[in-house]
Design an enzyme around this catalytic site. Sequence first.
Site, PDB file in Angstrom:
ATOM      1  CG  ASP A 136      -8.505   7.009 -25.143  1.00 52.46           C
ATOM      2  OD1 ASP A 136      -7.533   7.607 -25.618  1.00 52.46           O
ATOM      3  OD2 ASP A 136      -9.642   7.521 -25.041  1.00 52.46           O
ATOM      4  CD  GLU A 153      -4.292   9.274 -23.505  1.00 50.33           C
ATOM      5  OE1 GLU A 153      -3.980  10.202 -24.248  1.00 50.33           O
ATOM      6  OE2 GLU A 153      -5.472   8.896 -23.382  1.00 50.33           O
TER       7      GLU A 153
HETATM    8  O1  ISL Z   1      -4.881  15.508 -27.116  1.00 48.61           O
HETATM    9  C1  ISL Z   1      -4.830  16.055 -26.066  1.00 48.61           C
HETATM   10  C2  ISL Z   1      -4.521  17.423 -26.030  1.00 48.61           C
HETATM   11  O2  ISL Z   1      -4.435  17.826 -27.326  1.00 48.61           O
HETATM   12  C3  ISL Z   1      -5.065  15.360 -24.815  1.00 48.61           C
HETATM   13  O3  ISL Z   1      -5.614  16.166 -23.833  1.00 48.61           O
HETATM   14  C4  ISL Z   1      -5.964  14.215 -25.125  1.00 48.61           C
HETATM   15  O4  ISL Z   1      -7.230  14.653 -25.396  1.00 48.61           O
HETATM   16  C5  ISL Z   1      -6.033  13.294 -23.959  1.00 48.61           C
HETATM   17  O5  ISL Z   1      -4.745  12.875 -23.744  1.00 48.61           O
HETATM   18  C6  ISL Z   1      -6.871  12.085 -24.279  1.00 48.61           C
HETATM   19  O6  ISL Z   1      -6.483  11.514 -25.481  1.00 48.61           O
HETATM   20  C7  ISL Z   1      -7.067  10.322 -25.862  1.00 48.61           C
HETATM   21  O7  ISL Z   1      -8.465  10.305 -25.715  1.00 48.61           O
HETATM   22  C8  ISL Z   1      -9.194  11.198 -26.560  1.00 48.61           C
HETATM   23  C9  ISL Z   1      -8.766  11.114 -28.020  1.00 48.61           C
HETATM   24  O8  ISL Z   1      -9.306  12.190 -28.728  1.00 48.61           O
HETATM   25  C10 ISL Z   1      -7.274  11.116 -28.176  1.00 48.61           C
HETATM   26  O9  ISL Z   1      -6.906  10.948 -29.514  1.00 48.61           O
HETATM   27  C11 ISL Z   1      -6.733  10.022 -27.304  1.00 48.61           C
HETATM   28  O10 ISL Z   1      -5.360   9.835 -27.446  1.00 48.61           O
HETATM   29  C12 ISL Z   1     -10.629  10.831 -26.402  1.00 48.61           C
HETATM   30  O11 ISL Z   1     -10.816   9.450 -26.592  1.00 48.61           O
END
Ligand code: ISL
Length: 560
Positions: free
Chosen positions: A201, A258
């Site tokens: 993440d 990610e």
């Molecule tokens: O979801 C997004 C926009 O709607 C992205 O900006 C997202 O927040 C970003 O990619 C990070 O996502 C990840 O970390 C977040 C979590 O809320 C997301 O579900 C996860 O995929 C925080 O841990």
Amino acid sequence: MTKSIKWWQKAVVYQVYPRSFQDTNGDGVGDLKGIEQRLDYIKKLGADVIWLNPVYASPDKDNGYDISDYEDINSKFGTMADFDSLLAKAHEKGIKVLMDLVVNHTSDQHRWFIESRSSKDNDKRDFYIWRDPVDGHEPNNWGSFFSGPAWKFDDKTGQYYLHLFVEGQPDLNWANPTVRESVFNMMNFWVDKGIDGFRMDVISLISKPDGLPDGEVPEGAQYGNSDKAVANGPHVHEYLKEMRQKVLNRADMMTVGEASGVNIENAVKYANQDNSELNMVFQFEHMGLDNNPNPALGKWYDKKVSLVDLKANLSKWQNHLAEKAWNSLYWDNHDQPRAVSRYGSDRPEYRVVSAKMVATLLHFMQGTPYIYQGEEIGMTNAYNLQRDDFDDVEIKNAFKYLVDKDHLVDEATMLKYVHAKGRDNARTPMQWNDSKNAGFTTGLPWLKMNDNYLTINVKNTLADPNSVFYYYQKLIRLRHELPIITTGTYQLLDPNDEQVYAYRRVSADEELLIINNFTNETITRDYQVPANATILIGNYEDDAKSTLRPYEAKVYHFVK
Ligand code: ISL
Ligand code: CA
């Protein structure tokens, strides 16, 4: 490609959002036992790997992305014994399991943070990022990704802590070697259990810029899609190299980072082929192409992407990573709206054909494809959910800050944007059949169902040989069977064509020609298809040659 092909370069990943997949005890929340029951479904589709969204202990302020104990299972999902059983059963069926790793931040209920906030001289104080107020205000102008400031003042010790996401998600201080050591030990706990890899993440955010300078724009949403602010900090590659040596090299793992704010140059570093960091990254550039022209509104918008922009972007990634790194291929995940609604058409007459077109476009590219649960049956955005129905903290904050507080748009407009882009579009429960709550739960689902489950469901899709499901099954089989899909060179055709996305994959002795009509019109194009070409897959029954019907997709294969 001269290098030997790794298992994860031929693999197709199926993403399971545990909360919304299958409930087995009637509490309205999907669980690990439910995933175990549905393994044969995933096997039937043909996916090689499952990526599980976080299943760890969590107060669920951000649906499991706020972890309070990395070595325990969220009791809503079951127990560690349920997890061990799921892993063993998946392995028995030849399916690998990728765990979500959320280590940019923890929950504020994690014991590290509870200790850290207890006093300035606690030995965990420096596990997180604490700063004194500046002139009675936040230490800098950073905003949370989910609206509002990225700093929270803590009365107890009179300092602010940093949270790039919600308040309940304090950022870990990766500059502290003890933090890194603690994270690596925790990862090894999972490696020792025999998991097959990690989806990491927001891994591009773990190293913060020196001195925490103000960003060019205060909105946190900007960090995700630009290379300007907090992403790709000065030490991120050093930390990942250390992780690779201390954890990842202990097994033949698959890793995908990610990477909000990643561009081609730094993607090549994260996913370089000298095996020193990660296997691949999730990049976000194509997800930002349909953002609002007003940066303060970030992703909140309802206009469709321009096909010319989409082609330019995806082609850039295909061409520039070739031979240097490796792409991940995705339209959908738990943070994105449904692909058929966003890129195709979810009108009943076009849903099936356009879901297949959108799939064809992606699945013949070079990289590792990810299918998000429900994508393989053409699930759509959830237009029946209203403001009070949403669960997602990002959506709630958008209403709270952008509508109620800052009046950037009115509520009805924001609702339209949420129906186009909100994360809950992807999070409504899996639609298994046409019984109450789609066979997801006998209880009250934690998030309202998409009300189209009476027609769009797994039972119907499995009963129809022309369904989206069997099309995905065939795409996966073709990728397993034809090496050119993994290794062929990518060549975009007609970059300025606003209606068709056509490209070729080329190897020494064969070629694929992939043609996708992105419109609901019948149009003509002549690609000079060689006489010996055969159709490998297509979403209409016959080949109308140079006539392309609404959302038609077809792939020609020929030997040179
Ligand atoms: O979801 C997004 C926009 O709607 C992205 O900006 C997202 O927040 C970003 O990619 C990070 O996502 C990840 O970390 C977040 C979590 O809320 C997301 O579900 C996860 O995929 C925080 O841990
Ligand atoms: Ca349950």
